[in-house]
Design a protein around this motif. Structure first.
Motif, PDB file in Angstrom:
ATOM      1  N   LYS A  50      29.872 -22.210  14.300  1.00 41.31           N
ATOM      2  CA  LYS A  50      31.318 -22.713  14.426  1.00 41.31           C
ATOM      3  C   LYS A  50      31.259 -24.091  13.709  1.00 41.31           C
ATOM      4  CE  LYS A  50      32.027 -21.203  19.223  1.00 41.31           C
ATOM      5  NZ  LYS A  50      32.067 -21.736  20.565  1.00 41.31           N
ATOM      6  N   ASP A  51      32.330 -24.587  13.457  1.00 45.08           N
ATOM      7  CA  ASP A  51      32.543 -25.775  12.416  1.00 45.08           C
ATOM      8  C   ASP A  51      31.703 -27.071  12.999  1.00 45.08           C
ATOM      9  OD1 ASP A  51      33.178 -27.916  10.695  1.00 45.08           O
ATOM     10  OD2 ASP A  51      35.579 -27.674  11.195  1.00 45.08           O
ATOM     11  N   ILE A  52      30.854 -27.641  12.041  1.00 39.52           N
ATOM     12  CA  ILE A  52      29.994 -28.801  12.506  1.00 39.52           C
ATOM     13  C   ILE A  52      30.285 -30.082  11.797  1.00 39.52           C
ATOM     14  CG2 ILE A  52      28.207 -27.478  13.752  1.00 39.52           C
ATOM     15  CD1 ILE A  52      26.569 -28.052  11.072  1.00 39.52           C
ATOM     16  N   GLU A  53      31.282 -29.979  10.642  1.00 36.11           N
ATOM     17  CA  GLU A  53      31.903 -30.926  10.066  1.00 36.11           C
ATOM     18  C   GLU A  53      32.303 -32.189  10.725  1.00 36.11           C
ATOM     19  OE1 GLU A  53      34.814 -32.086   6.492  1.00 36.11           O
ATOM     20  OE2 GLU A  53      34.463 -30.130   6.749  1.00 36.11           O
ATOM     21  N   GLU A  54      31.977 -33.378  10.609  1.00 37.14           N
ATOM     22  CA  GLU A  54      32.169 -34.329  11.608  1.00 37.14           C
ATOM     23  C   GLU A  54      33.634 -34.970  11.170  1.00 37.14           C
ATOM     24  OE1 GLU A  54      28.074 -36.182  13.080  1.00 37.14           O
ATOM     25  OE2 GLU A  54      29.013 -37.227  11.358  1.00 37.14           O
ATOM     26  N   LEU A  55      34.479 -35.455  12.044  1.00 36.92           N
ATOM     27  CA  LEU A  55      35.540 -36.110  11.767  1.00 36.92           C
ATOM     28  C   LEU A  55      35.435 -37.433  12.488  1.00 36.92           C
ATOM     29  CD1 LEU A  55      38.767 -35.064  13.419  1.00 36.92           C
ATOM     30  CD2 LEU A  55      36.664 -33.957  13.706  1.00 36.92           C
ATOM     31  N   TRP A  56      36.128 -38.515  11.965  1.00 37.03           N
ATOM     32  CA  TRP A  56      36.385 -39.886  12.748  1.00 37.03           C
ATOM     33  C   TRP A  56      37.683 -39.712  13.597  1.00 37.03           C
ATOM     34  CZ3 TRP A  56      32.695 -43.164  13.643  1.00 37.03           C
ATOM     35  CH2 TRP A  56      31.544 -43.203  12.637  1.00 37.03           C
ATOM     36  N   VAL A  57      37.470 -39.744  15.004  1.00 37.03           N
ATOM     37  CA  VAL A  57      38.686 -40.078  15.971  1.00 37.03           C
ATOM     38  C   VAL A  57      38.554 -41.402  16.800  1.00 37.03           C
ATOM     39  CG1 VAL A  57      38.800 -37.472  16.094  1.00 37.03           C
ATOM     40  CG2 VAL A  57      37.273 -38.921  17.717  1.00 37.03           C
ATOM     41  N   LEU A  58      39.786 -41.603  17.193  1.00 36.67           N
ATOM     42  CA  LEU A  58      40.045 -42.912  18.034  1.00 36.67           C
ATOM     43  C   LEU A  58      40.333 -42.647  19.496  1.00 36.67           C
ATOM     44  CD1 LEU A  58      42.556 -44.528  15.267  1.00 36.67           C
ATOM     45  CD2 LEU A  58      40.018 -45.002  15.731  1.00 36.67           C
ATOM     46  N   HIS A  59      39.859 -43.238  20.392  1.00 33.26           N
ATOM     47  CA  HIS A  59      40.022 -43.217  21.770  1.00 33.26           C
ATOM     48  C   HIS A  59      40.543 -44.415  22.464  1.00 33.26           C
ATOM     49  CE1 HIS A  59      39.806 -41.276  25.865  1.00 33.26           C
ATOM     50  NE2 HIS A  59      38.955 -42.536  25.957  1.00 33.26           N
ATOM     51  N   GLY A  60      41.739 -44.367  22.825  1.00 33.47           N
ATOM     52  CA  GLY A  60      42.364 -45.737  23.237  1.00 33.47           C
ATOM     53  C   GLY A  60      41.881 -45.498  24.982  1.00 33.47           C
ATOM     54  N   THR A  61      41.511 -46.516  25.572  1.00 33.74           N
ATOM     55  CA  THR A  61      41.381 -46.653  27.227  1.00 33.74           C
ATOM     56  C   THR A  61      41.175 -48.081  27.335  1.00 33.74           C
ATOM     57  OG1 THR A  61      39.840 -45.880  28.905  1.00 33.74           O
ATOM     58  CG2 THR A  61      38.837 -46.819  26.861  1.00 33.74           C
ATOM     59  N   SER A  62      41.223 -48.574  28.817  1.00 30.50           N
ATOM     60  CA  SER A  62      41.244 -49.524  29.204  1.00 30.50           C
ATOM     61  C   SER A  62      39.721 -50.526  28.844  1.00 30.50           C
ATOM     62  CB  SER A  62      41.555 -49.776  30.869  1.00 30.50           C
ATOM     63  OG  SER A  62      40.412 -49.284  31.497  1.00 30.50           O
ATOM     64  N   SER A  63      39.809 -51.538  28.728  1.00 37.05           N
ATOM     65  CA  SER A  63      38.599 -52.595  28.535  1.00 37.05           C
ATOM     66  C   SER A  63      37.517 -52.206  29.576  1.00 37.05           C
ATOM     67  CB  SER A  63      38.837 -54.128  28.126  1.00 37.05           C
ATOM     68  OG  SER A  63      39.461 -54.535  29.375  1.00 37.05           O
ATOM     69  N   SER A  64      37.967 -52.092  31.014  1.00 36.32           N
ATOM     70  CA  SER A  64      36.805 -51.918  31.667  1.00 36.32           C
ATOM     71  C   SER A  64      36.234 -50.927  31.528  1.00 36.32           C
ATOM     72  CB  SER A  64      37.574 -52.064  33.011  1.00 36.32           C
ATOM     73  OG  SER A  64      38.573 -50.877  33.231  1.00 36.32           O
ATOM     74  N   VAL A  65      36.645 -49.658  30.971  1.00 33.95           N
ATOM     75  CA  VAL A  65      35.966 -48.559  30.897  1.00 33.95           C
ATOM     76  C   VAL A  65      35.313 -48.407  29.278  1.00 33.95           C
ATOM     77  CG1 VAL A  65      36.229 -45.891  30.573  1.00 33.95           C
ATOM     78  CG2 VAL A  65      37.869 -47.404  32.027  1.00 33.95           C
ATOM     79  N   VAL A  66      35.239 -49.256  28.643  1.00 34.71           N
ATOM     80  CA  VAL A  66      34.729 -49.287  27.105  1.00 34.71           C
ATOM     81  C   VAL A  66      33.130 -49.204  27.494  1.00 34.71           C
ATOM     82  CG1 VAL A  66      34.243 -50.478  24.983  1.00 34.71           C
ATOM     83  CG2 VAL A  66      36.502 -49.876  25.793  1.00 34.71           C
ATOM     84  N   PRO A  67      32.604 -50.088  28.151  1.00 39.66           N
ATOM     85  CA  PRO A  67      31.148 -50.352  28.172  1.00 39.66           C
ATOM     86  C   PRO A  67      30.577 -48.815  28.657  1.00 39.66           C
ATOM     87  CG  PRO A  67      31.896 -52.164  28.995  1.00 39.66           C
ATOM     88  CD  PRO A  67      33.203 -51.159  28.817  1.00 39.66           C
ATOM     89  N   ASN A  68      31.142 -48.345  29.698  1.00 32.82           N
ATOM     90  CA  ASN A  68      30.687 -47.083  30.302  1.00 32.82           C
ATOM     91  C   ASN A  68      30.698 -45.745  29.330  1.00 32.82           C
ATOM     92  OD1 ASN A  68      30.516 -48.416  32.721  1.00 32.82           O
ATOM     93  ND2 ASN A  68      32.346 -47.404  33.611  1.00 32.82           N
ATOM     94  N   ILE A  69      31.644 -45.754  28.553  1.00 28.23           N
ATOM     95  CA  ILE A  69      31.628 -44.848  27.274  1.00 28.23           C
ATOM     96  C   ILE A  69      30.812 -45.018  26.196  1.00 28.23           C
ATOM     97  CG2 ILE A  69      33.150 -43.848  25.578  1.00 28.23           C
ATOM     98  CD1 ILE A  69      35.439 -44.286  27.339  1.00 28.23           C
ATOM     99  N   MET A  70      30.911 -46.292  25.614  1.00 26.65           N
ATOM    100  CA  MET A  70      29.889 -46.640  24.874  1.00 26.65           C
ATOM    101  C   MET A  70      28.436 -46.494  25.068  1.00 26.65           C
ATOM    102  SD  MET A  70      32.029 -47.322  22.425  1.00 26.65           S
ATOM    103  CE  MET A  70      30.850 -47.527  20.965  1.00 26.65           C
ATOM    104  N   CYS A  71      27.720 -46.778  26.265  1.00 20.75           N
ATOM    105  CA  CYS A  71      26.574 -46.605  26.801  1.00 20.75           C
ATOM    106  C   CYS A  71      26.278 -45.336  27.438  1.00 20.75           C
ATOM    107  CB  CYS A  71      26.238 -47.528  27.839  1.00 20.75           C
ATOM    108  SG  CYS A  71      26.340 -49.474  27.041  1.00 20.75           S
ATOM    109  N   GLY A  72      27.127 -44.562  27.968  1.00 21.94           N
ATOM    110  CA  GLY A  72      26.918 -43.535  28.707  1.00 21.94           C
ATOM    111  C   GLY A  72      27.545 -42.211  28.326  1.00 21.94           C
ATOM    112  N   GLY A  73      28.336 -42.369  26.857  1.00 23.13           N
ATOM    113  CA  GLY A  73      28.957 -40.869  26.441  1.00 23.13           C
ATOM    114  C   GLY A  73      30.482 -40.807  27.014  1.00 23.13           C
ATOM    115  N   PHE A  74      31.330 -40.095  26.295  1.00 23.48           N
ATOM    116  CA  PHE A  74      32.317 -39.711  26.963  1.00 23.48           C
ATOM    117  C   PHE A  74      32.395 -38.454  27.925  1.00 23.48           C
ATOM    118  CE2 PHE A  74      33.682 -41.211  22.505  1.00 23.48           C
ATOM    119  CZ  PHE A  74      35.036 -41.947  22.899  1.00 23.48           C
TER     120      PHE A  74
END
Length: 161
Positions: A50-74
């Motif tokens: 399957k396709d493994i070429e990377e692309l850059w994407v953006l994900h908007g969310t509330s600031s309270s969730v950002v640390p959880n995503i950045m440290c624990g992944g999506f």
């Protein structure tokens, strides 16, 4: 690092047209657990041809969730006790976009707005408004990408606008 993220955003004419400017870009060192999940997802996709070429994407969310995503992944909303924050009209998955205005529409109108910029692996991809077991990601429109698994995404930057 800053120049890479800023360059990607400023290449989108909508940033200049909106009058918004980048106030700050945070670079996160990815946790080993999240990096390993991403490597495993890449390896599994490659083994399945399957396709493994990377692309850059953006994900908007509330600031309270950002640390959880950045440290624990999506995480996929509706699974593992993670609430669905902005609906699941197009199926369960992690909703992202290549268009800044779409990502910003999911930031809860906070000021400053925070958008996560992530590396992504599409795998088997289809243009469709609904999920299918045969695909790893799907796009209900040109600038949307929905990923079946959070492991297909590696959060790298937090953009403050």
């Amino acid at each position: 690092e800053y120049n890479l993220a800023h360059g990607h955003l400023t290449s989108q004419s909508e940033l200049a047209a909106s009058g918004m400017r980048v106030a700050q870009i945070d670079v996160y060192e990815t946790s080993e657990k999240v990096a390993e999940q991403y490597r495993q997802a890449r390896s599994q996709l490659a083994q399945a041809s399957k396709d493994i070429e990377e692309l850059w994407v953006l994900h908007g969310t509330s600031s309270s969730v950002v640390p959880n995503i950045m440290c624990g992944g999506f995480k996929v909303g509706g699974r593992e006790g993670i609430p669905i924050r902005h609906g699941s009209q197009h199926g369960e998955g992690v909703y992202t976009s290549t268009q800044l205005s779409i990502a910003l529409s999911h930031t809860s109108n906070e000021s400053p707005a925070m958008v996560i910029m992530a590396r992504a692996l599409k795998g088997a991809h289809i243009r469709s408004s609904a999920a299918s077991a045969a695909y790893d990601s799907w796009s209900p429109s040109n600038n949307w990408y929905i990923f079946k698994s959070g492991a297909q995404l590696l959060p790298v930057y937090v953009i403050h606008l």
